[in-house]
Motif scaffolding. Structure first.
Motif, PDB file in Angstrom:
ATOM      1  N   UNK A 180     -16.985  -1.815   5.865  1.00  0.00           N
ATOM      2  CA  UNK A 180     -16.524  -1.233   7.126  1.00  0.00           C
ATOM      3  C   UNK A 180     -15.859  -2.286   8.010  1.00  0.00           C
ATOM      4  N   UNK A 181     -16.486  -3.468   8.111  1.00  0.00           N
ATOM      5  CA  UNK A 181     -15.908  -4.543   8.916  1.00  0.00           C
ATOM      6  C   UNK A 181     -14.587  -5.007   8.317  1.00  0.00           C
ATOM      7  N   UNK A 182     -14.516  -5.043   7.007  1.00  0.00           N
ATOM      8  CA  UNK A 182     -13.291  -5.453   6.307  1.00  0.00           C
ATOM      9  C   UNK A 182     -12.158  -4.473   6.578  1.00  0.00           C
ATOM     10  N   UNK A 183     -12.491  -3.180   6.603  1.00  0.00           N
ATOM     11  CA  UNK A 183     -11.482  -2.159   6.895  1.00  0.00           C
ATOM     12  C   UNK A 183     -11.021  -2.246   8.349  1.00  0.00           C
ATOM     13  N   UNK A 235     -15.315  -2.937  -9.852  1.00  0.00           N
ATOM     14  CA  UNK A 235     -14.413  -2.265  -8.928  1.00  0.00           C
ATOM     15  C   UNK A 235     -13.456  -3.244  -8.261  1.00  0.00           C
ATOM     16  N   UNK A 236     -12.362  -2.706  -7.727  1.00  0.00           N
ATOM     17  CA  UNK A 236     -11.363  -3.511  -7.043  1.00  0.00           C
ATOM     18  C   UNK A 236     -10.861  -2.699  -5.858  1.00  0.00           C
ATOM     19  N   UNK A 237     -10.936  -3.288  -4.656  1.00  0.00           N
ATOM     20  CA  UNK A 237     -10.613  -2.568  -3.437  1.00  0.00           C
ATOM     21  C   UNK A 237      -9.305  -3.066  -2.825  1.00  0.00           C
ATOM     22  N   UNK A 238      -8.564  -2.148  -2.212  1.00  0.00           N
ATOM     23  CA  UNK A 238      -7.327  -2.486  -1.515  1.00  0.00           C
ATOM     24  C   UNK A 238      -7.350  -1.809  -0.150  1.00  0.00           C
ATOM     25  N   UNK A 239      -7.174  -2.594   0.915  1.00  0.00           N
ATOM     26  CA  UNK A 239      -7.118  -2.051   2.269  1.00  0.00           C
ATOM     27  C   UNK A 239      -5.707  -1.569   2.578  1.00  0.00           C
ATOM     28  N   UNK A 240      -5.551  -0.810   3.655  1.00  0.00           N
ATOM     29  CA  UNK A 240      -4.256  -0.217   3.968  1.00  0.00           C
ATOM     30  C   UNK A 240      -3.202  -1.237   4.358  1.00  0.00           C
ATOM     31  N   UNK A 241      -3.613  -2.471   4.683  1.00  0.00           N
ATOM     32  CA  UNK A 241      -2.628  -3.510   4.993  1.00  0.00           C
ATOM     33  C   UNK A 241      -2.358  -4.411   3.794  1.00  0.00           C
ATOM     34  N   UNK A 242      -2.872  -4.023   2.630  1.00  0.00           N
ATOM     35  CA  UNK A 242      -2.571  -4.758   1.410  1.00  0.00           C
ATOM     36  C   UNK A 242      -3.570  -5.812   1.011  1.00  0.00           C
ATOM     37  N   UNK A 280       0.827  -1.208   0.000  1.00  0.00           N
ATOM     38  CA  UNK A 280       0.000   0.000   0.000  1.00  0.00           C
ATOM     39  C   UNK A 280       0.863   1.261   0.000  1.00  0.00           C
ATOM     40  N   UNK A 281       1.957   1.239   0.759  1.00  0.00           N
ATOM     41  CA  UNK A 281       2.809   2.420   0.889  1.00  0.00           C
ATOM     42  C   UNK A 281       3.445   2.829  -0.427  1.00  0.00           C
ATOM     43  N   UNK A 282       3.538   1.885  -1.359  1.00  0.00           N
ATOM     44  CA  UNK A 282       4.192   2.199  -2.639  1.00  0.00           C
ATOM     45  C   UNK A 282       3.202   2.684  -3.692  1.00  0.00           C
ATOM     46  N   UNK A 283       1.920   2.681  -3.391  1.00  0.00           N
ATOM     47  CA  UNK A 283       0.934   3.093  -4.390  1.00  0.00           C
ATOM     48  C   UNK A 283       1.054   4.588  -4.671  1.00  0.00           C
ATOM     49  N   UNK A 284       1.011   4.987  -5.930  1.00  0.00           N
ATOM     50  CA  UNK A 284       1.142   6.408  -6.296  1.00  0.00           C
ATOM     51  C   UNK A 284      -0.184   7.144  -6.093  1.00  0.00           C
ATOM     52  N   UNK A 285      -0.491   7.427  -4.844  1.00  0.00           N
ATOM     53  CA  UNK A 285      -1.799   8.001  -4.522  1.00  0.00           C
ATOM     54  C   UNK A 285      -1.989   9.406  -5.088  1.00  0.00           C
ATOM     55  N   UNK A 286      -0.905  10.036  -5.543  1.00  0.00           N
ATOM     56  CA  UNK A 286      -1.046  11.348  -6.174  1.00  0.00           C
ATOM     57  C   UNK A 286      -1.808  11.247  -7.490  1.00  0.00           C
ATOM     58  N   UNK A 287      -1.944  10.024  -8.006  1.00  0.00           N
ATOM     59  CA  UNK A 287      -2.702   9.810  -9.247  1.00  0.00           C
ATOM     60  C   UNK A 287      -4.132   9.325  -8.969  1.00  0.00           C
ATOM     61  N   UNK A 288      -4.561   9.437  -7.725  1.00  0.00           N
ATOM     62  CA  UNK A 288      -5.902   9.001  -7.346  1.00  0.00           C
ATOM     63  C   UNK A 288      -6.733  10.185  -6.866  1.00  0.00           C
ATOM     64  N   UNK A 289      -8.048  10.055  -6.959  1.00  0.00           N
ATOM     65  CA  UNK A 289      -8.961  11.059  -6.419  1.00  0.00           C
ATOM     66  C   UNK A 289      -9.128  10.789  -4.924  1.00  0.00           C
ATOM     67  N   UNK A 302      -2.046  -4.489  10.082  1.00  0.00           N
ATOM     68  CA  UNK A 302      -0.908  -3.622  10.357  1.00  0.00           C
ATOM     69  C   UNK A 302      -0.972  -2.419   9.428  1.00  0.00           C
ATOM     70  N   UNK A 303      -1.505  -1.306   9.910  1.00  0.00           N
ATOM     71  CA  UNK A 303      -1.607  -0.127   9.059  1.00  0.00           C
ATOM     72  C   UNK A 303      -0.254   0.249   8.469  1.00  0.00           C
ATOM     73  N   UNK A 304      -0.271   0.555   7.181  1.00  0.00           N
ATOM     74  CA  UNK A 304       0.964   0.897   6.490  1.00  0.00           C
ATOM     75  C   UNK A 304       1.070   2.393   6.270  1.00  0.00           C
ATOM     76  N   UNK A 305       2.258   2.924   6.388  1.00  0.00           N
ATOM     77  CA  UNK A 305       2.482   4.324   6.076  1.00  0.00           C
ATOM     78  C   UNK A 305       2.350   4.494   4.581  1.00  0.00           C
ATOM     79  N   UNK A 306       1.635   5.518   4.156  1.00  0.00           N
ATOM     80  CA  UNK A 306       1.375   5.680   2.730  1.00  0.00           C
ATOM     81  C   UNK A 306       1.650   7.105   2.278  1.00  0.00           C
ATOM     82  N   UNK A 307       1.763   7.270   1.001  1.00  0.00           N
ATOM     83  CA  UNK A 307       1.877   8.583   0.407  1.00  0.00           C
ATOM     84  C   UNK A 307       0.486   9.227   0.481  1.00  0.00           C
ATOM     85  N   UNK A 308       0.270  10.089   1.442  1.00  0.00           N
ATOM     86  CA  UNK A 308      -1.069  10.620   1.701  1.00  0.00           C
ATOM     87  C   UNK A 308      -1.341  11.933   0.970  1.00  0.00           C
TER      88      UNK A 308
END
Length: 291
Positions: A272-275, A252-259, A139-148, A280-286
């Motif tokens: 919500x339950x899945x989230x 659609x395809x979903x990815x949680x913060x732990x991958x 998750x931390x490597x995802x280029x979130x700057x290209x996401x809404x 282990x929450x991952x540090x991400x490009x926020x």
């Protein structure tokens, strides 16, 4: 030279031995059927025999036949629950963490999950437990700057979604995500032009809007298409290769913060339950795709 009577006796014994497996199986099936009938009869004190659903009896006998066939064909496999499905003649079989769908003979297996697309529900028994583990996404490597980036409530939980502007199930997902609080959603625009020829233009129009999050919600929830800005387009050159790298072939395809990943739309409560199950929450490009 063997006397005729002895020859006849030996042939008779060999014939009986050759028929023995089928005879034993028939006895076994008959025994199970008898037990089932006794179970039904034992319930007559509570339920009158005249109101017992004949269709229910037929289903029970069908399940019994499937069980017998599977046991005969795969004696070393430990089968758990065997149940009927909404598809006539197709049965669900649980084997530990694996789930398969079989027809009565037990010869043909389909491994995977069964979805009710009208209700947008995974109707596989024990779907979460049975779902094979997918390779975790970094998750931390995802280029979130290209996401809404869309923030619901305090936005303490994080979720990535790959979505197509013209995908009906993506629109269903957006309706459910609107009910999920305390989450920051990063939406990667993934127009599947082979299926939806106008989706890329809509994705560009949303991305080039002053408020991308508001424009995305208006498009997916209300059908409002923003005006296209000339010379501006969504970052398809970054998102599409990313989707291919991650093995995302549909939306659609979903990815949680732990991958962990979840394909398809799901109800708000399940999301919500899945989230909440994040290990282990991952540090991400926020930075996200805000303007």
């Amino acid at each position: 030279m063997i006397p005729q009577t002895r020859t006849t006796s030996l042939l008779t014994q060999l014939f009986l031995l050759s028929c023995m497996p089928g005879f034993v199986l028939a006895q076994d099936v008959q025994s199970d059927a008898t037990k089932f009938e006794r179970t039904i009869k034992s319930k007559n004190d509570v339920v009158d025999a005249s109101v017992i659903d004949a269709g229910g009896l037929t289903r029970e006998y069908d399940l019994l036949a499937v069980q017998r066939n599977l046991r005969l064909m795969y004696p070393k496999t430990r089968f758990g629950t065997i149940s009927s499905t909404p598809l006539p003649g197709i049965y669900e079989v649980v084997m530990g963490r694996n789930v398969a769908f079989v027809e009565e003979s037990g010869r043909y297996f389909i491994f995977g999950r069964m979805f009710d697309m009208e209700k947008q529900e995974d109707i596989t028994s024990g779907a979460e437990a049975a779902q094979p583990a997918s390779p975790a996404v970094d998750f931390a490597s995802l280029p979130l700057q290209h996401a809404i980036k869309s923030v619901h409530g305090q936005g303490r939980r994080a979720l990535v979604v790959f979505s197509d502007p013209d995908c009906p199930y993506c629109k269903k997902l957006e309706q459910e995500l609107a009910k999920v609080d305390d989450v920051t959603v990063y939406t990667f625009l993934m127009p599947l032009e082979q299926l939806h020829p106008d989706s890329r233009a809509k994705a560009d129009a949303v991305w080039c809007s002053k408020d991308r999050s508001a424009a995305w919600s208006a498009l997916m929830l209300d059908g409002t298409v923003p005006k296209k800005t000339k010379g501006c387009e969504a970052p398809h050159q970054a998102v599409l290769p990313l989707a291919e790298k991650l093995g995302v072939s549909g939306t659609p395809f979903l990815v949680a913060s732990d991958g962990r990943t979840m394909p398809g739309a799901a109800a708000a409560a399940r999301i919500s339950a899945w989230l909440d199950a994040v290990k282990k929450p991952a540090a991400a490009n926020v930075q996200g795709g805000t303007q």
